[in-house]
Design an enzyme around this catalytic site. Sequence first.
Site: not given
Length: 191
Positions: A13, A72, A146
């Site tokens: 992430d 992501e 996260d």
Amino acid sequence: MSQIIERIILGIDPGLNTTGYGVLDVSTGRARLLEAGVIKSAGKTLPVRVKDIYDGVVEVIETFHPDILALEALYSLYKRPETAILMGHARGAICLAAAQANIEVVSYAATKVKKTMTGAGHAPKDQIQRAVQMELQLPCIPEPPDVADAIAIAFCHFTEAHLTSRLGNAHVMTPQSVWALDQRKGRKPQE
């Protein structure tokens, strides 16, 4: 039927201050968390923060030798396009680290990851954290968010790869392929 060839999936992430990562072992056909954490940057300048991210990702890659890196996807909110530009710097450092280690990078939209984990594409962060804890049978909720997001990204790739291997050579009709078929047959696309 084809087999899943990935054994170790690194999910990331990306962020310029805090980059979450999660490493899954899927060699048994089930996802097992090997390690998760954050790569933090205390750098004051953009170049230093990008280097910190790069160095941290290289360290994780050298430790776990992942077969694939799930990341992501980059998106931009209309109100804050500068966020996407800054995120692009973090993603660039991550992609460079992966490319130098000859690791394929796949991207997943945040809504796809959330839907995979919770069934809802706009699930809040605390719901993702609880879903990750439950799915991987972790003793506690992964913190900070996260980390949970990174694990969820890796898990999303695992489920996608698993689904693809189970389908084998079956053709799946995506919205794009339906549109292309309609175009070939002279039909107007569905609104």
